[in-house]
Write a protein that holds these residues in place. Structure first.
Motif: not given
Length: 461
Positions: A418-419, A78-79, A108-110, A89, A93
């Motif tokens: 995260n999405r 996750q984020l 993990c980044v957006r 990820c 992400l």
């Protein structure tokens, strides 16, 4: 004595402080590791066995903070979870890092925007904030189409198609006459050269056509930095790209600060492509809207990122003029530096939104234009867009907290998602994934080597 905050101060607090907490444990472990490292490096009086115990403790702390990705199932991290590759990820992400902020750890980044119309439906187009890529065509690693090594600046990491799939809804395209055609070119003095040219403009426009056809409820805006002198050149270009069927007629565009139609009406009429040019003559000659009749804009480049200031672009009316109902905020330096973009999007962006909000006398931007849009230390431009839309559309700290039909300010309890993209996401190639940083294993190994060297020096073994 309690003093009530101004609306601007409250907005700034939300923009800056609405953060996730998933990384707190990893950060605590890293702080503990740093403290242990300090003891190891300074402890000349400690016996070697105790130093070795401290070293083992440090190795454990580092490994537990850096190898959490191993505990994630494929596509489950996750984020802000540590990762090794993009496959670790969750959807939406990607695996990146931000050495410019001192954070070399991959996490993990957006990588995708939330479309505000998925949460708050049916408002006028000018109530929403959309993500825009500056020089969308100027893509790192783009192969030469002229047979000559390109010498110019780059502003984005991935294709126009990926940008659109990842939630970008505005494209800035520089168009020039070149080789008896119209090309996308990152050049100077109004002249395209074989070493500044990217590709024929129709290639990117066909990507837009495919996207709009495949996503019949999406709206895209194109901003043309216009150096085309060929008579009717642009109108022919858009006709050849089969984009006229989506065209928003300039005759129906609101002027003098009037409200735009609702996004529902725009979709119903298939007026889903807005095109603006920097050449005022094209409005009468080719039916392409002259940009600064319909929007105000702050100064691009370095003047647009000076803390506490938000001057208007010279072609634009003052931001507070109410001359137009659209507001474009530029946020990128004059000279783009790829590995600095993550810092630009993670530090100072919220403050600049607040500065421009004040300069526009409490109007939020409708367009946020950035370089290297996916790079950040976590949420980046996507979080900023979410917070602006949340504040503007429902009075909540982020767009995902909005509730359909609820009064302004009545919000769901939610963390930064995260999405929640409503369309399929783009892909991420290795160049984006690694951001030019150390891998997890390299980072860990170098720490251990440094500590062993330190032990040897301190104990003269």
């Amino acid at each position: 004595m309690h003093v009530e905050k101004s609306r601007s101060e409250a907005i700034l607090d939300i923009l800056i402080n609405h953060r996730g907490t998933r990384a707190a444990a990893a950060a605590a472990r890293q702080e503990a590791a740093a403290a242990a490292a300090l003891v190891v490096m300074k402890s000349t009086a400690l016996p070697l066995p105790l130093l070795m115990v401290l070293l083992l403790l440090l190795m454990f702390l580092l490994s537990s903070s850096l190898s959490t990705a191993a505990s994630c199932s494929r596509h489950a991290c996750q984020l802000l979870d540590p990762c090794s590759t993009v496959d670790d990820c969750s959807p939406g992400l990607f695996c990146g890092s931000c050495p410019a902020t001192g954070n070399a750890q991959l996490a993990c980044v957006r990588g995708q925007a939330n479309q505000p119309t998925a949460y708050v439906k049916g408002l006028p187009f000018n109530r929403y904030t959309w993500l825009v890529t500056h020089n969308s065509f100027s893509i790192a690693d783009e192969p030469s189409n002229t047979g000559v090594q390109r010498i110019t600046f780059y502003n984005q990491d991935d294709t126009v198609t990926n940008q659109l799939r990842n939630g970008v809804r505005g494209l800035m395209l520089d168009m020039y006459d070149f080789e008896n055609d119209i090309w996308l070119c990152h050049s100077f003095k109004g002249q395209c050269y074989n070493f500044t040219a990217f590709e024929p403009a129709i290639n990117s426009l066909k990507e837009v056509e495919v996207f709009l056809t495949e996503n019949p409820s999406e709206i895209v805006t194109i901003f043309i930095e216009d150096y085309v002198r060929t008579p009717k050149g642009l109108s022919k270009l858009f006709t050849d790209a089969d984009l006229v069927k989506f065209w928003y007629p300039v005759s129906e565009m609101p002027r003098n600060g009037m409200e735009w139609p609702s996004v529902i009406d725009m979709v119903a009429k298939n007026h889903r492509l807005l095109v603006f040019t920097s050449d005022a003559s094209k409005e009468d000659n080719e039916g392409i809207a002259y940009q600064w009749r319909y929007m105000v804009e702050n100064e691009p480049g370095d003047p647009g990122i000076v803390a506490g200031s938000c001057p208007n672009r010279k072609e634009s009316q003052p931001l507070n003029s109410r001359y137009a109902s659209l507001f474009l905020q530029n946020y990128f330096p004059t000279i783009p530096i790829e590995n600095e973009a993550c810092k630009e999007h993670s530090v100072g962006f919220a403050e600049m939104v607040d500065s421009c909000y004040k300069a526009a006398e409490n109007i939020m931007p409708n367009f946020l234009a950035v370089n290297f849009y996916m790079r950040s230390n976590g949420g980046g431009v996507f979080d900023i867009q979410d917070r602006i839309n949340g504040l503007s559309l429902c009075g909540c700290s982020t767009i995902s907290a909005c509730q359909a039909g609820a009064p302004m300010g009545v919000c769901k309890n939610t963390e930064i998602p995260n999405r929640t993209s409503t369309i399929g996401g783009g892909t991420y190639h290795g160049y984006v994934q690694l951001s030019g940083s150390l891998s997890v294993s390299q980072f860990f190994d170098r720490w251990v080597v440094k500590l062993l060297i330190g032990l040897l020096m301190v104990n003269s073994i």
